[in-house]
Design a protein around this motif. Structure first.
Motif, short mmCIF file in Angstrom:
data_model
loop_
_atom_site.label_atom_id
_atom_site.label_comp_id
_atom_site.label_asym_id
_atom_site.label_seq_id
_atom_site.Cartn_x
_atom_site.Cartn_y
_atom_site.Cartn_z
N ALA A 176 8.39 16.08 2.03
CA ALA A 176 8.93 15.68 3.34
C ALA A 176 7.93 14.81 4.10
O ALA A 176 8.32 13.83 4.75
CB ALA A 176 9.27 16.92 4.16
N LEU A 177 6.65 15.15 4.03
CA LEU A 177 5.64 14.33 4.71
C LEU A 177 5.57 12.93 4.11
O LEU A 177 5.46 11.93 4.85
CB LEU A 177 4.27 15.02 4.60
N PHE A 227 6.80 7.27 4.67
CA PHE A 227 7.40 6.05 4.12
C PHE A 227 8.44 5.48 5.07
O PHE A 227 8.50 4.25 5.29
CB PHE A 227 8.04 6.37 2.77
N ALA A 228 9.26 6.34 5.67
CA ALA A 228 10.28 5.87 6.60
C ALA A 228 9.66 5.25 7.85
O ALA A 228 10.12 4.21 8.35
CB ALA A 228 11.21 7.02 6.98
N LEU A 229 8.59 5.86 8.36
CA LEU A 229 7.93 5.33 9.56
C LEU A 229 7.30 3.97 9.28
O LEU A 229 7.42 3.03 10.09
CB LEU A 229 6.87 6.32 10.06
N VAL A 230 6.61 3.86 8.15
CA VAL A 230 5.97 2.56 7.82
C VAL A 230 7.03 1.50 7.60
O VAL A 230 6.88 0.34 8.03
CB VAL A 230 5.07 2.72 6.58
N SER A 231 8.12 1.86 6.93
CA SER A 231 9.20 0.89 6.71
C SER A 231 9.81 0.42 8.03
O SER A 231 10.12 -0.76 8.19
CB SER A 231 10.28 1.51 5.82
N THR A 248 0.83 -1.21 0.00
CA THR A 248 0.00 0.00 0.00
C THR A 248 0.86 1.25 0.00
O THR A 248 0.56 2.24 -0.70
CB THR A 248 -0.93 -0.01 1.23
N VAL A 249 1.94 1.26 0.77
CA VAL A 249 2.82 2.43 0.83
C VAL A 249 3.45 2.69 -0.54
O VAL A 249 3.49 3.83 -1.02
CB VAL A 249 3.89 2.22 1.90
N TRP A 250 3.95 1.66 -1.19
CA TRP A 250 4.54 1.84 -2.50
C TRP A 250 3.50 2.28 -3.52
O TRP A 250 3.79 3.14 -4.38
CB TRP A 250 5.19 0.53 -2.96
#
Length: 310
Positions: free
Chosen positions: A293-294, A299-303, A252-254
């Motif tokens: 930036a958001l 993306f970094a948080l979900v990863s 979903t993120v991708w």
């Protein structure tokens, strides 16, 4: 506007030169392969080392960043050299800059270059993780083969060589490297240390620690390997279940990331020039930077949330 046209033409010319250079390299290598067919292996190696790509590769490997990239490429299982990876990265970034610069705006061209670099290193990281997962999945079979070999009275280096012949995929390749290094004079502990550096995982660490202890002090290695094999098999099933659960979130993120990029092109197609107008003011650039930036933070948080270690 007067400086944009020469910049676009210069970038296009540079991309075309890189493409022509790649075609020339391919044609020249194909022609020389026929000429080298009758030569010795030493002459062929000397020719391969004299190409411009090989020269660039040697210079990259002498740097700290290039040597680290070479190790990552080796861990990913790809046949790419660092010079090939860097050349493809630069060519893709320049092409993205030229295309996005002309379609949207110069600001997005710079972001496109950063996006291409991010995709290249993301692919490399996923290739490393995939090969490591495949290797971890073969650890129960590896422990079983080593246990059977040691129960037959074979020494550990011989058992490793047998396991390299028995197993397929990354485990067979990595054990083959380990066996070759021991044939060239490396100790068993040094070969294990190199294998642990190439394939870092907790499961492999437990298995290799057991082998090191057994090689130093002896003990019931067969029983330990059989117990480890059953434990690794249960951990393998647990890892597969957790990965299946988390795959939906990562997909979903991708998908959202690619949809956001596609939305920029769609908006620009509906209202031509709106993105160029938006990036011509400081407020528009600030809004775009905040949105980017958001997305990057999300993306970094979900990863990080979906990353698991067992």
């Amino acid at each position: 506007m007067n400086w944009q046209i020469p910049a676009i033409l210069g970038g296009t010319a540079l991309v075309l030169l890189l493409v022509l250079w790649a075609v020339w390299e391919f044609v020249a290598s194909a022609e020389n392969r026929r000429l080298i067919a009758a030569r010795s292996a030493l002459a062929q190696a000397e020719y391969n080392a004299s190409t411009p790509l090989a020269t660039l590769d040697a210079r990259l490997r002498r740097t700290e960043w290039g040597s680290r990239l070479a190790r990552r490429l080796a861990r990913s299982g790809t046949d790419l050299r660092p010079a090939t990876f860097v050349a493809a990265l630069v060519s893709g970034s320049l092409l993205a800059v030229v295309v996005v610069w002309q379609i949207l705006a110069p600001f997005f061209g710079l972001l496109a270059a950063a996006g291409v670099a991010f995709l290249f290193f993301t692919y490399l990281r996923r290739a490393e993780a995939k090969r490591r997962e495949e290797f971890t999945g073969q650890l129960p079979d590896l422990a079983r083969v080593l246990g059977n070999a040691t129960s037959a009275g074979l020494a550990l280096p011989t058992a490793v060589a047998i396991a390299a012949d028995e197993l397929d995929g990354p485990a067979g390749e990595e054990l083959g490297r380990m066996a070759e290094s021991m044939k060239l004079g490396a100790s068993f502990e040094e070969a294990i240390s190199d294998l642990r550096e190439r394939m870092p995982s907790r499961e492999l660490g437990v298995l290799l620690s057991t082998l090191v202890v057994a090689s130093r002090s002896g003990g019931s290695l067969v029983t330990a390997l059989r117990n480890i094999s059953s434990t690794l098999e249960s951990r393998k099933e647990t890892r597969r279940e957790v990965k299946t659960i988390l795959s939906e979130t990562t997909s979903t993120v991708w998908a959202l990331g690619f949809m956001s990029v596609g939305a920029l092109f769609m908006i620009n197609a509906i209202s031509p020039g709106v993105m160029r107008t938006m990036t011509s003011t400081g407020a528009g650039i600030a809004v775009l930077l905040v949105v980017a930036a958001l997305f990057a933070i999300g993306f970094a948080l979900v990863s990080r949330i979906t990353r698991f270690k067992m």
